[in-house]
Design a protein around this motif. Sequence first.
Motif, PDB file in Angstrom:
ATOM      1  N   ARG A 282       0.613  -0.968  -0.241  1.00 29.00           N
ATOM      2  CA  ARG A 282       0.260   0.126   0.321  1.00 29.00           C
ATOM      3  C   ARG A 282       0.607   1.430  -0.150  1.00 29.00           C
ATOM      4  O   ARG A 282       1.965   1.003   1.031  1.00 29.00           O
ATOM      5  N   ILE A 283       0.589   2.072  -0.611  1.00 28.48           N
ATOM      6  CA  ILE A 283       1.560   3.412  -1.183  1.00 28.48           C
ATOM      7  C   ILE A 283       0.954   4.219   0.602  1.00 28.48           C
ATOM      8  O   ILE A 283      -0.256   4.484   0.015  1.00 28.48           O
ATOM      9  N   LEU A 284       1.583   5.115   1.298  1.00 31.78           N
ATOM     10  CA  LEU A 284       1.567   4.869   1.955  1.00 31.78           C
ATOM     11  C   LEU A 284       1.905   7.313   1.441  1.00 31.78           C
ATOM     12  O   LEU A 284       1.037   7.898   2.270  1.00 31.78           O
ATOM     13  N   ARG A 285       2.686   7.312   0.700  1.00 33.05           N
ATOM     14  CA  ARG A 285       3.302   8.396   0.537  1.00 33.05           C
ATOM     15  C   ARG A 285       3.790   8.622  -1.118  1.00 33.05           C
ATOM     16  O   ARG A 285       4.788   7.526  -1.529  1.00 33.05           O
ATOM     17  N   ALA A 286       3.700   9.588  -1.906  1.00 30.27           N
ATOM     18  CA  ALA A 286       4.361   9.756  -3.067  1.00 30.27           C
ATOM     19  C   ALA A 286       5.199  10.906  -3.116  1.00 30.27           C
ATOM     20  O   ALA A 286       4.488  11.978  -2.253  1.00 30.27           O
ATOM     21  N   HIS A 287       6.061  11.171  -3.442  1.00 27.41           N
ATOM     22  CA  HIS A 287       7.022  11.586  -3.374  1.00 27.41           C
ATOM     23  C   HIS A 287       7.331  12.479  -5.017  1.00 27.41           C
ATOM     24  O   HIS A 287       7.356  11.205  -5.422  1.00 27.41           O
ATOM     25  N   ILE A 288       7.408  13.620  -5.587  1.00 29.62           N
ATOM     26  CA  ILE A 288       7.270  13.760  -6.636  1.00 29.62           C
ATOM     27  C   ILE A 288       7.581  15.621  -6.465  1.00 29.62           C
ATOM     28  O   ILE A 288       6.864  16.347  -6.082  1.00 29.62           O
ATOM     29  N   ALA A 289       8.906  15.286  -7.524  1.00 29.44           N
ATOM     30  CA  ALA A 289      10.260  16.456  -7.309  1.00 29.44           C
ATOM     31  C   ALA A 289       9.126  17.455  -8.722  1.00 29.44           C
ATOM     32  O   ALA A 289       8.272  17.376  -9.706  1.00 29.44           O
ATOM     33  N   ASP A 290       9.234  18.462  -7.381  1.00 33.86           N
ATOM     34  CA  ASP A 290       8.099  19.846  -7.797  1.00 33.86           C
ATOM     35  C   ASP A 290       8.143  19.869  -9.665  1.00 33.86           C
ATOM     36  O   ASP A 290       7.332  20.865  -9.911  1.00 33.86           O
ATOM     37  N   ARG A 291       9.426  20.263  -9.779  1.00 37.98           N
ATOM     38  CA  ARG A 291       9.389  20.214 -11.753  1.00 37.98           C
ATOM     39  C   ARG A 291       8.226  19.568 -12.283  1.00 37.98           C
ATOM     40  O   ARG A 291       7.707  19.723 -13.804  1.00 37.98           O
ATOM     41  N   PHE A 292       8.266  18.757 -12.364  1.00 37.18           N
ATOM     42  CA  PHE A 292       7.123  17.691 -12.925  1.00 37.18           C
ATOM     43  C   PHE A 292       6.001  17.592 -12.455  1.00 37.18           C
ATOM     44  O   PHE A 292       4.638  16.867 -13.123  1.00 37.18           O
ATOM     45  N   VAL A 293       5.542  18.565 -11.177  1.00 36.91           N
ATOM     46  CA  VAL A 293       4.426  19.036 -10.731  1.00 36.91           C
ATOM     47  C   VAL A 293       3.496  19.996 -11.765  1.00 36.91           C
ATOM     48  O   VAL A 293       3.694  21.168 -11.580  1.00 36.91           O
ATOM     49  N   LEU A 294       2.495  19.928 -12.562  1.00 38.52           N
ATOM     50  CA  LEU A 294       1.998  20.956 -13.117  1.00 38.52           C
ATOM     51  C   LEU A 294       0.891  21.608 -12.015  1.00 38.52           C
ATOM     52  O   LEU A 294       0.795  22.745 -12.337  1.00 38.52           O
ATOM     53  N   ASP A 295      -0.222  21.155 -12.055  1.00 41.66           N
ATOM     54  CA  ASP A 295      -1.159  21.070 -11.264  1.00 41.66           C
ATOM     55  C   ASP A 295      -1.318  20.764 -10.094  1.00 41.66           C
ATOM     56  O   ASP A 295      -2.185  19.404  -9.985  1.00 41.66           O
ATOM     57  N   ARG A 296      -0.435  20.356  -8.890  1.00 36.98           N
ATOM     58  CA  ARG A 296      -0.941  20.293  -7.649  1.00 36.98           C
ATOM     59  C   ARG A 296      -2.214  19.939  -7.012  1.00 36.98           C
ATOM     60  O   ARG A 296      -3.108  18.764  -6.476  1.00 36.98           O
ATOM     61  N   GLU A 297      -3.377  20.931  -7.655  1.00 35.97           N
ATOM     62  CA  GLU A 297      -4.416  20.623  -6.730  1.00 35.97           C
ATOM     63  C   GLU A 297      -5.350  20.068  -7.733  1.00 35.97           C
ATOM     64  O   GLU A 297      -6.135  19.227  -7.103  1.00 35.97           O
ATOM     65  N   ARG A 298      -4.614  19.730  -9.286  1.00 39.57           N
ATOM     66  CA  ARG A 298      -5.657  18.557  -9.665  1.00 39.57           C
ATOM     67  C   ARG A 298      -5.038  17.104 -10.242  1.00 39.57           C
ATOM     68  O   ARG A 298      -5.459  16.450 -10.673  1.00 39.57           O
ATOM     69  N   CYS A 299      -4.040  16.779  -8.959  1.00 39.82           N
ATOM     70  CA  CYS A 299      -2.735  16.219  -8.927  1.00 39.82           C
ATOM     71  C   CYS A 299      -2.362  16.159 -10.575  1.00 39.82           C
ATOM     72  O   CYS A 299      -2.267  14.406 -11.519  1.00 39.82           O
ATOM     73  N   HIS A 300      -2.047  17.439 -11.381  1.00 46.74           N
ATOM     74  CA  HIS A 300      -1.626  16.930 -13.110  1.00 46.74           C
ATOM     75  C   HIS A 300       0.080  16.610 -13.550  1.00 46.74           C
ATOM     76  O   HIS A 300       0.812  18.244 -12.816  1.00 46.74           O
ATOM     77  N   ILE A 301       0.574  15.848 -13.333  1.00 46.56           N
ATOM     78  CA  ILE A 301       2.055  15.590 -13.884  1.00 46.56           C
ATOM     79  C   ILE A 301       2.428  15.661 -14.855  1.00 46.56           C
ATOM     80  O   ILE A 301       1.858  14.968 -16.240  1.00 46.56           O
ATOM     81  N   ASP A 302       3.041  15.993 -15.238  1.00 48.82           N
ATOM     82  CA  ASP A 302       3.799  16.120 -16.546  1.00 48.82           C
ATOM     83  C   ASP A 302       4.827  14.895 -16.756  1.00 48.82           C
ATOM     84  O   ASP A 302       6.241  14.791 -16.871  1.00 48.82           O
ATOM     85  N   THR A 303       3.981  14.415 -17.549  1.00 49.76           N
ATOM     86  CA  THR A 303       4.560  12.524 -17.452  1.00 49.76           C
ATOM     87  C   THR A 303       5.954  12.096 -18.564  1.00 49.76           C
ATOM     88  O   THR A 303       6.701  11.504 -18.115  1.00 49.76           O
ATOM     89  N   GLU A 304       5.295  13.204 -19.595  1.00 42.78           N
ATOM     90  CA  GLU A 304       6.012  12.881 -20.644  1.00 42.78           C
ATOM     91  C   GLU A 304       7.588  13.740 -20.361  1.00 42.78           C
ATOM     92  O   GLU A 304       8.936  12.830 -20.833  1.00 42.78           O
ATOM     93  N   SER A 305       8.263  14.433 -19.558  1.00 41.02           N
ATOM     94  CA  SER A 305       8.682  15.389 -18.677  1.00 41.02           C
ATOM     95  C   SER A 305       9.850  14.527 -17.767  1.00 41.02           C
ATOM     96  O   SER A 305      10.831  14.415 -17.456  1.00 41.02           O
TER      97      SER A 305
END
Length: 204
Positions: A152-175
């Motif tokens: 079970r995933i308890l925490r997801a850590h994503i480098a800030d530069r790849f988070v396009l929109d924190r509120e909508r959980c949009h990630i820059d997958t391609e980059s």
Amino acid sequence: MIFDMETLPSQDRYKIMTATIVPRPIAWITTQSRKGVINAAPFSFFNMMGNDPPTVAIGIMPKAGVLKDTTANILETGEFVVNLVSEDNAAAMNVTCIDAPPEVDELVLAGLDAVGSDQVQPPRIKASEVSFECRTLTLLVTGPLQTVVIGRILRAHIADRFVLDRERCHIDTESLKFVARMHGAGVYARTTDRFHLDRPIWPK
């Protein structure tokens, strides 16, 4: 051509499955023994299994007839971190493939820095753009020393530069430029060659 997977030798089954079940995402797993020894190793028998709860599964086979350090540590502590692998980290990930003895920290061998996790003891790999802190939900023994770890995933850590929109959980997958495991020894694939298909909708 039909292959009888019930009668083929295990190594031949391995060849067929790894040559056809591709590409496979890579879980670069960090664990920590009760003695505090950190272990890092990549596994490509890995994927997301659900989102409620957020669940991942990793298939771990034995090494030379014994449990791998990753399995032994997860059995001991029930905790692990899945770090994902980008092109930038591929060479370092490959170093951690080494069949080092349990007392060796593969992160040190690969020249990688560890960073503390929030909810589990094993550290994250600082260079990894995405890391998931996980706690074991269950372990399924599927063969002699062959184990499927469901976490079970308890925490997801994503480098800030790849988070396009924190509120909508949009990630820059391609980059993120993640890599995947392919067939044969040491063969990998990039995730930069893609095509798009619209999902069909049943008429109402």
